[in-house]
Design an enzyme around this catalytic site. Sequence first.
Site, short mmCIF file in Angstrom:
data_model
loop_
_atom_site.label_atom_id
_atom_site.label_comp_id
_atom_site.label_asym_id
_atom_site.label_seq_id
_atom_site.Cartn_x
_atom_site.Cartn_y
_atom_site.Cartn_z
N GLY A 146 0.80 -1.22 0.00
CA GLY A 146 0.03 0.01 0.01
C GLY A 146 0.73 1.13 -0.07
N ILE A 266 1.71 2.03 7.00
CA ILE A 266 0.92 3.29 7.39
C ILE A 266 0.40 2.99 9.09
CG2 ILE A 266 -1.23 2.63 6.74
CD1 ILE A 266 0.22 6.20 6.21
N ASP A 267 0.37 1.76 9.27
CA ASP A 267 -0.09 1.40 10.85
C ASP A 267 1.05 1.52 11.74
OD1 ASP A 267 -2.52 0.81 9.33
OD2 ASP A 267 -2.28 -1.42 9.36
N TYR A 419 -7.83 6.97 2.72
CA TYR A 419 -6.76 6.88 1.50
C TYR A 419 -6.02 8.24 1.21
CZ TYR A 419 -8.42 2.10 0.62
OH TYR A 419 -8.75 0.97 0.47
#
Length: 510
Positions: A146, A266-267, A419
């Site tokens: 991602g 991103i986490d 997003y």
Amino acid sequence: GAPPRDCHKTKMASRWAAAFGRGAWRHARAPLAVGATAWASAVSFAEPEALPQQDPEKRKGPCVGAVEIVRLPHLTDLGFKSKEASNTKSFGYVKYISDEECVLGDIVLKETATPKPLKAYMRAGPREKLHFEPGETRAAIVTCGGLCPGMNSIVKNLVVTLRHYGCSKVYGVRGGYRGFTSLGWDGPTELTDEVVETWHHAGGTQLGTSRGGFDADKIVAWLEAKRISQLYVIGGDGTHRGAFKLAELCHEKGLNIAVAGIPKTIDNDIAIIDRSFGFMTAVSEATRAIAAARVEAECNMPNGIGVVKLMGRSAGFLAAYATLASQDVDLCLVPEVPIELDGPSGILPHLEKVLDRKGHAVVVVAEGAGEDLLGTSSVVDAGGNRQLPPIGEWLCDRVKAHFKSEHKEATVKYIDPSYMVRSVPADASDSYLCMTLAHAAAHGAMAGYTGFTVGLVNNRTVMIPIPDLVAISPRAMRAHGRTWERVQSITGQPSPLSAHAGDRDHTSRD
């Protein structure tokens, strides 16, 4: 590439003895005054001989065991001959990092703790000798998984550093792992300083990305055909597992290729490292969505409720940090803490109290929260990630139904910026982090290390063996840790967890 060395032992007793030998602070009960005289009257030094005798057991320092440096695989250890090229000639450095320099993984110790070895990681940075001759070196860069703020910044700084070394070619592989093997896709792009000059200003990845498509044999065949000496892989823990398989296969096939990773998520759920690049940018963007939810909640009367869903598949770091940064949130829901709807620890009674007190409420929910109520899915995507239930929509429906059953009017506004927070360029702090990580990866690969990744550990850039990183990833936030305690102090929400319950597991982090 020197062979692994014995563990380096650090003894603290002499340091503590020296510290005690210099005297001790003695605070006098004197009123504060101005100037040097005040310091002289308030604080004085006692000579060592004036100190009362102490029990030696009480004066000893922390029990520190040996420092064990986690060594990396080096291509010479795997049987490949090094060029032993001079870094001074190729890059012009005068300050080098030695293989003896390390960064402790855990810097918080207890004086009464049982002595144990302290794990340390090799400090990243330029080495004096290079395994590869820069003019003969070809590199390839691929971005997988991602999107995340800073991916273009990583690629740009890799290219600039490798070109500075004098590498003959740097290729950008398009579309993730699938770009090595998929027919009909654009071929690799040759990257130069001019090509990547402004890439750091753009969000996403200019190379493109995808999930799945990993075929180790075909990828290694591509590397061999293109005469690649170094492969740089930017991605999460799954991507890193693939990268290590490539490093192993290159060794098996007798290919003198260094494989280096740069962790991306991103986490912020990759273990060992302090934080991943792009995370704080995503936190900043998430606070903008929270601010919009607060405006909606305040303006829609009576009882306006703004609900924001953020990313966080198995870890709630993004939701928690955005809550702490914004300080406008009244309820934060994360995967690590189970959700109770009703009762003393219920979120619905809590929202009622918030609305009674100030007339509006803001809720932040991580996408992976609530699986204990909604159940888990058996459907997975191309990257092996399990499909998550629609927690945001479900939560909005339950909140509406609850207030309707209580005969109270409530307006619920739902915002899903998932997003948006990951597709923006890196902010100044993350841009700097991207630069240091790219430099660290390039220096490590040029020195001949392979099967490693880079990251911040205790705010120092280090190199980490990929198996060590992926073995305990993804990590989770401690349900009884300080970060979650801070969240509760902001939101005032009740906790459904027992105050005496233990931490989730050893992969957790505050």
